[in-house]
Design a protein around this motif. Structure first.
Motif, short mmCIF file in Angstrom:
data_model
loop_
_atom_site.label_atom_id
_atom_site.label_comp_id
_atom_site.label_asym_id
_atom_site.label_seq_id
_atom_site.Cartn_x
_atom_site.Cartn_y
_atom_site.Cartn_z
N ASP A 59 14.06 -9.37 23.20
CA ASP A 59 15.36 -8.86 23.66
C ASP A 59 16.27 -8.69 22.44
OD1 ASP A 59 17.46 -8.03 25.27
OD2 ASP A 59 18.06 -10.07 25.84
N ASP A 94 25.39 -3.22 25.09
CA ASP A 94 24.73 -3.34 26.39
C ASP A 94 24.94 -2.13 27.30
OD1 ASP A 94 23.53 -5.80 25.96
OD2 ASP A 94 25.23 -6.95 26.75
N GLU A 151 15.45 -3.20 29.19
CA GLU A 151 16.16 -2.95 30.46
C GLU A 151 15.88 -1.54 30.98
OE1 GLU A 151 20.60 -3.97 31.36
OE2 GLU A 151 20.47 -1.81 31.07
O1 ISL Z 1 23.11 -5.86 29.71
C1 ISL Z 1 23.66 -6.00 30.76
C2 ISL Z 1 23.80 -4.88 31.65
O2 ISL Z 1 23.12 -3.82 31.12
C3 ISL Z 1 24.30 -7.26 31.17
O3 ISL Z 1 24.02 -7.62 32.48
C4 ISL Z 1 23.86 -8.35 30.23
O4 ISL Z 1 22.55 -8.69 30.49
C5 ISL Z 1 24.73 -9.57 30.37
O5 ISL Z 1 26.04 -9.13 30.13
C6 ISL Z 1 24.37 -10.61 29.33
O6 ISL Z 1 24.27 -9.99 28.09
C7 ISL Z 1 23.96 -10.74 26.96
O7 ISL Z 1 22.85 -11.58 27.14
C8 ISL Z 1 21.59 -10.93 27.35
C9 ISL Z 1 21.31 -9.85 26.30
O8 ISL Z 1 20.21 -9.10 26.69
C10 ISL Z 1 22.50 -8.94 26.11
O9 ISL Z 1 22.25 -8.03 25.07
C11 ISL Z 1 23.67 -9.80 25.80
O10 ISL Z 1 24.84 -9.09 25.50
C12 ISL Z 1 20.56 -12.00 27.27
O11 ISL Z 1 20.77 -12.78 26.13
#
Ligand code: ISL
Length: 577
Positions: free
Chosen positions: A61, A338, A398
């Protein structure tokens, strides 16, 4: 009057390390690349960088799966390189925030490797392990019905000990059990490791997911799918504030740092106040995330729901007026790693509007109360990949999971995927992670011409890059510099001043406007943002004594009691008391 602090005046520039600048030709950005651009970032008017995770990680990730918090993903560099970056920033009177990912680790972290060995391992309780359940037919089932944020069950069966472990994100990102004190202490040690090296704060990933309901009950059933959100039992759970306060007391309070929590699921006023109300002494500020979700579907990200200016008006008015009531502090942002780029989603990247629209969004980001966070590339008007890129351009887990799940459900028929491609072309995380466009040479100056970049470089780099804008006073980049300079010069107004919404009835629904006023000098500013591709005329009789402080197009001013805004126009009017 609002109490002053350096972190309130900071302007944060988010760097996605994989995509910033590759200094060694392996196709991946690195720490040395970032070091070489410190003067560039400073010249922009940003004074703090936030780096997405750079720690040792299998990169399932993109580093949000940390295998060791005290070492660096080798292709990015070493701890010594990061120390040089910290020192270089400090030499330039700049600061650095790291991404603190402590809701979960990678399954390759030593803690998890230990934990999974046996039910009696001392680190067993550092994660969530539970026995299977069995249904009436005797089939093995997960301990509860929670759904992973990336799809499927949040529980994964481990043959070695015949139990399931919990992972709210990928199966390779097991959730840490914050109820275990030894585990908490170990993460505090990792935070101190970096703070002692000079790091100036943290963006805390998935901050409010750390306290789960101790019984891990089934989530409320909202549809006929096998797995359900369950967020009511893991977001802002019963011990969440105790953990934040402990982190503060044992770690943060010993340093002069800035803390920004990422808030998921519980985004109501009460929850927000409980984390950032000044007298609670928890976090400096939050990302509530709603501002990057304005075109998400009603139940899922990739459902369809179009952006409308009414949405940004509503959310901005909400947080700008509510947070000061409890002496909290806001973040101001439109982009992160994101989602898709705000320029494409909330404004326009069509050639005729693109520069004006990017400047309009810059006006929003630099004239609100709170600490602005900009994403690398925002300063030059970087946009999403255009809709002619096919599914192969998308490599984030994703997007891939979503595409493949829908494709399977539609019998593998690629010709039935146009609606999915439309949503991906707007919202996929890949867009926020595109390699930085430095110049018009092959590979955009991001890496060498011969290298194979780790991900798609947007072909529009030929026209949209730093080199072509840096000496052009009319460029998006020059506008950002100007508006950040204005923000600094008028900090009493733009950083610390009061905020008052201008009602939709006096601007029309496509124009979002607000007033700022300095408590110190009484100076007033009114910001008008046209979120449409049509000219908009706003009655402005009351502003005839005002002058133009900032405008993203030369032909905008108040004439005969009216302010005429070009498509995606932005004007800041001011009056000195
Ligand atoms: O990415 C999202 C929607 O597309 C959000 O739901 C996201 O998963 C959530 O905000 C948490 O994000 C963070 O933790 C994740 C990581 O994949 C994201 O990049 C990070 O910003 C898991 O660590």
């Amino acid at each position: 009057p609002v109490e002053k602090a350096w972190w309130k005046e900071a302007v944060v520039y988010q760097i996605y390390p994989a995509s910033y600048l590759d200094s060694n030709g392996d196709g991946l950005g690195d720490i040395k690349g970032i070091i070489s651009k410190v003067p560039y970032i400073k010249s922009l008017g940003a004074d703090t960088i936030w780096m997405s995770p750079i720690f040792a990680s299998p990169q399932e990730d993109m580093g949000y799966d940390v295998a060791d918090y005290r070492s660096i993903h080798a292709p990015y560099g070493t701890v010594e390189d990061v120390q040089r970056l910290i020192d270089e920033l400090h030499t330039h009177q700049m600061r650095i925030l790291m991404d603190l990912v402590v809701n979960h680790t990678s399954d390759q972290h030593d803690w998890f490797r230990e934990s999974r060995k046996s039910t009696s391992n001392p680190k067993r309780d550092w994660y969530f392990w539970r026995d299977p359940k069995y249904d009436a037919q005797g089939n093995r089932r997960e301990p509860n019905n929670w759904k992973s944020i990336f799809g499927g069950s949040a529980w994964h069966f481990d043959d070695a000990t015949q139990q399931y472990y919990l992972a709210l994100f990928l199966p390779s990102q097991p959730d840490l059990n914050w109820a275990n004190e030894d585990m908490r202490k170990a993460t505090y040690g990792d935070m101190i490791f970096w703070l002692d090296r000079g790091v100036d704060g943290f963006r805390i990933d998935s901050m409010n997911l750390m306290s789960k309901h101790p019984d891990l009950p089934d989530g409320k059933v909202l549809n006929d799918e096998p797995y359900q959100s369950g967020a009511e039992f893991f977001a802002s759970g019963p011990r969440m504030h105790e953990y934040v306060r402990e982190m503060r007391e044992q770690v943060f309070d010993k340093y002069d740092i800035m803390t920004v929590g990422e808030l998921g699921f519980t985004k109501d006023e009460k929850s927000v106040s409980e984390y950032v109300a000044k007298d609670r002494h928890e976090l400096n500020m939050l990302f509530t995330g709603d501002i990057v979700d304005m075109d998400f579907g009603p139940t899922t990200k990739y459902g369809r729901d179009d952006f409308h200016p009414r949405k940004i008006r509503k959310l901005t008015n909400l947080w700008q007026t509510v947070v000061p009531k409890f002496n909290g502090w806001n973040t101001v942002y439109l982009d992160n790693h994101d989602s898709g780029r705000s320029l494409t989603r909330y404004a326009s990247d069509a050639p005729e509007y693109r520069a004006t629209a990017a400047k309009m969004l810059a006006t929003y980001l630099t004239t609100l109360s709170g600490t602005p966070f900009m994403l690398q590339g925002e300063e030059i008007g970087m946009a999403n990949l255009s809709s002619d890129y096919g599914p192969d351009a998308y490599i984030d887990v994703e997007a891939k999971n979503h595409y493949n799940t829908v494709l399977k459900a539609r019998g593998g028929d690629e010709s039935k995927m146009s609606d999915v491609m439309r949503e991906l072309s707007l919202k996929a995380r890949d867009h926020g992670r595109l390699p930085m466009q430095w110049d018009d040479s092959p590979n955009a100056g991001f890496t060498t011409a011969e290298a194979k970049p780790w991900m798609t470089i947007n072909k529009d780099y030929v026209d949209w890059n730093v080199a072509s804008q840096v000496d052009d006073p009319g460029s998006v980049l020059s506008f950002w510099k100007e508006s950040l300079r204005l923000r600094k010069r008028h900090a009493d107004l733009f950083v610390y001043g009061s905020y008052e919404p201008v009602p939709e009835s006096s601007t029309g629904e496509m124009v979002f406007a607000y007033r700022r006023e300095s408590h110190e000098s009484g100076q007033m500013a009114v910001v008008f943002l046209n979120f449409s591709d049509k000219e908009q005329k706003v009655p402005a009789e009351e502003y005839k004594d005002f002058s133009v402080l900032l405008s993203n197009h030369q032909s905008q001013a108040v004439f005969e009691g009216q302010l005429a805004l070009v498509p995606f126009g932005a004007v800041v009017l001011t009056q000195q008391q």
